[in-house]
Motif scaffolding. Structure first.
Motif, PDB file in Angstrom:
ATOM      1  N   THR A  66       0.861  -1.229   0.281  1.00 32.77           N
ATOM      2  CA  THR A  66      -0.090  -0.052  -0.147  1.00 32.77           C
ATOM      3  C   THR A  66       1.012   1.204   0.012  1.00 32.77           C
ATOM      4  N   GLY A  67       1.016   1.897  -1.114  1.00 33.54           N
ATOM      5  CA  GLY A  67       1.986   2.838  -1.314  1.00 33.54           C
ATOM      6  C   GLY A  67       3.371   2.596  -1.302  1.00 33.54           C
ATOM      7  N   ASP A  68       4.023   2.821   0.013  1.00 30.87           N
ATOM      8  CA  ASP A  68       5.266   2.412   0.207  1.00 30.87           C
ATOM      9  C   ASP A  68       5.646   1.542   1.407  1.00 30.87           C
ATOM     10  N   HIS A  69       4.291   1.033   1.575  1.00 26.56           N
ATOM     11  CA  HIS A  69       4.319  -0.009   2.776  1.00 26.56           C
ATOM     12  C   HIS A  69       4.170  -1.335   2.457  1.00 26.56           C
ATOM     13  N   ILE A  70       4.755  -2.493   2.987  1.00 28.75           N
ATOM     14  CA  ILE A  70       4.496  -3.487   2.738  1.00 28.75           C
ATOM     15  C   ILE A  70       4.065  -4.486   3.724  1.00 28.75           C
ATOM     16  N   ASP A  71       3.175  -5.292   3.879  1.00 29.57           N
ATOM     17  CA  ASP A  71       2.682  -6.388   4.718  1.00 29.57           C
ATOM     18  C   ASP A  71       2.925  -7.448   4.401  1.00 29.57           C
ATOM     19  N   THR A 113       2.849 -12.400  11.116  1.00 29.02           N
ATOM     20  CA  THR A 113       2.884 -11.174  10.232  1.00 29.02           C
ATOM     21  C   THR A 113       4.065 -10.280  10.656  1.00 29.02           C
ATOM     22  N   ALA A 114       4.427  -9.565   9.479  1.00 27.20           N
ATOM     23  CA  ALA A 114       5.390  -8.442   9.639  1.00 27.20           C
ATOM     24  C   ALA A 114       5.387  -7.398   8.529  1.00 27.20           C
ATOM     25  N   ASP A 115       5.861  -6.385   8.469  1.00 21.87           N
ATOM     26  CA  ASP A 115       5.833  -5.347   7.912  1.00 21.87           C
ATOM     27  C   ASP A 115       7.146  -4.411   7.557  1.00 21.87           C
ATOM     28  N   GLY A 116       7.162  -3.628   6.596  1.00 23.36           N
ATOM     29  CA  GLY A 116       8.277  -2.952   6.145  1.00 23.36           C
ATOM     30  C   GLY A 116       7.842  -1.591   5.527  1.00 23.36           C
ATOM     31  N   ASP A 117       8.940  -0.713   4.892  1.00 20.71           N
ATOM     32  CA  ASP A 117       8.649   0.323   4.477  1.00 20.71           C
ATOM     33  C   ASP A 117       9.693   0.408   3.079  1.00 20.71           C
ATOM     34  N   PHE A 118       9.461   0.841   2.052  1.00 25.58           N
ATOM     35  CA  PHE A 118      10.329   1.308   0.806  1.00 25.58           C
ATOM     36  C   PHE A 118      10.445   2.844   0.804  1.00 25.58           C
ATOM     37  N   ASP A 121      13.397   5.598  -0.860  1.00 27.23           N
ATOM     38  CA  ASP A 121      14.582   5.723  -1.747  1.00 27.23           C
ATOM     39  C   ASP A 121      15.208   4.506  -2.338  1.00 27.23           C
ATOM     40  N   GLY A 122      14.316   3.501  -2.772  1.00 29.58           N
ATOM     41  CA  GLY A 122      14.748   2.492  -3.350  1.00 29.58           C
ATOM     42  C   GLY A 122      15.213   1.130  -2.396  1.00 29.58           C
ATOM     43  N   VAL A 123      15.168   1.428  -1.185  1.00 31.08           N
ATOM     44  CA  VAL A 123      15.569   0.420  -0.187  1.00 31.08           C
ATOM     45  C   VAL A 123      14.468   0.025   0.637  1.00 31.08           C
ATOM     46  N   LEU A 124      14.223  -1.356   0.941  1.00 27.92           N
ATOM     47  CA  LEU A 124      13.313  -1.967   1.817  1.00 27.92           C
ATOM     48  C   LEU A 124      13.875  -2.076   3.016  1.00 27.92           C
ATOM     49  N   TYR A 125      13.322  -1.293   4.174  1.00 28.85           N
ATOM     50  CA  TYR A 125      13.450  -1.493   5.363  1.00 28.85           C
ATOM     51  C   TYR A 125      12.186  -2.530   6.188  1.00 28.85           C
ATOM     52  N   HIS A 126      12.857  -3.627   6.575  1.00 26.66           N
ATOM     53  CA  HIS A 126      12.138  -4.693   7.207  1.00 26.66           C
ATOM     54  C   HIS A 126      12.771  -5.146   8.158  1.00 26.66           C
ATOM     55  N   ALA A 127      12.094  -4.992   9.495  1.00 23.84           N
ATOM     56  CA  ALA A 127      12.431  -6.053  10.792  1.00 23.84           C
ATOM     57  C   ALA A 127      13.970  -5.722  11.010  1.00 23.84           C
ATOM     58  N   MET A 150      16.152  -4.799   9.200  1.00 21.26           N
ATOM     59  CA  MET A 150      17.147  -5.262   7.914  1.00 21.26           C
ATOM     60  C   MET A 150      16.961  -4.203   6.890  1.00 21.26           C
ATOM     61  N   VAL A 151      18.139  -3.985   6.182  1.00 26.03           N
ATOM     62  CA  VAL A 151      18.077  -3.158   5.040  1.00 26.03           C
ATOM     63  C   VAL A 151      18.196  -4.039   3.642  1.00 26.03           C
ATOM     64  N   LEU A 152      17.329  -4.062   2.687  1.00 24.83           N
ATOM     65  CA  LEU A 152      17.343  -4.869   1.682  1.00 24.83           C
ATOM     66  C   LEU A 152      17.343  -3.880   0.350  1.00 24.83           C
ATOM     67  N   ARG A 153      18.041  -4.356  -0.536  1.00 24.36           N
ATOM     68  CA  ARG A 153      17.958  -3.539  -1.934  1.00 24.36           C
ATOM     69  C   ARG A 153      17.579  -4.598  -3.042  1.00 24.36           C
ATOM     70  N   ARG A 154      17.250  -3.912  -4.209  1.00 28.11           N
ATOM     71  CA  ARG A 154      16.648  -4.546  -5.275  1.00 28.11           C
ATOM     72  C   ARG A 154      17.983  -5.231  -6.026  1.00 28.11           C
TER      73      ARG A 154
END
Length: 119
Positions: free
Chosen positions: A86-91, A99-104, A106-112, A114-118
């Motif tokens: 939803t927008g820049d948020h991931i569930d 369940t967990a969530d994260g946010d995108f 500037d091209g980076v996924l911040y989740h729990a 962790m920092v993940l990149r494409r």
């Protein structure tokens, strides 16, 4: 004839059964359409694809059908489940119910933490 139809409750069984069957078929048809639409939407979504930590230890593959596979180290399918963006948020909801969530950002996924990149 009409009096018998309205006095006998069993006379309503066939029409009620037909109505119930029609409702079930209509609901499944609508659900199948929604799933296909969701798959199309996620296939075109800019966040679908592979996201990895810098050391490549954690890998999130966001599949175009709304499911994900998380690999950890040598475990290629450590976690699997569904995801929603939803927008820049991931569930996330894995197949065990966690369940967990994260946010995108500037091209980076911040989740729990962790920092993940494409990739």
């Amino acid at each position: 004839m009409a009096e018998r139809f309205f006095r006998d409750p069993s006379a309503f069984r066939a029409p009620l059964a037909f109505a119930a069957a029609f409702t079930v078929v209509a609901a499944f048809t609508a659900l199948a359409h929604d799933i296909k639409q969701e798959e199309k939407t996620m296939a075109e979504h800019p966040y679908a694809g592979m996201w990895v930590t810098k050391d490549n230890h954690i890998r999130h593959e966001l599949l175009p059908n709304g499911r994900y596979v998380e690999a950890r180290g040598t475990r290629e399918k450590a976690y699997e489940g569904r995801y929603w963006v939803t927008g820049d948020h991931i569930d996330y909801k894995d197949d065990t119910g966690f369940t967990a969530d994260g946010d995108f950002r500037d091209g980076v996924l911040y989740h729990a933490g962790m920092v993940l990149r494409r990739r």
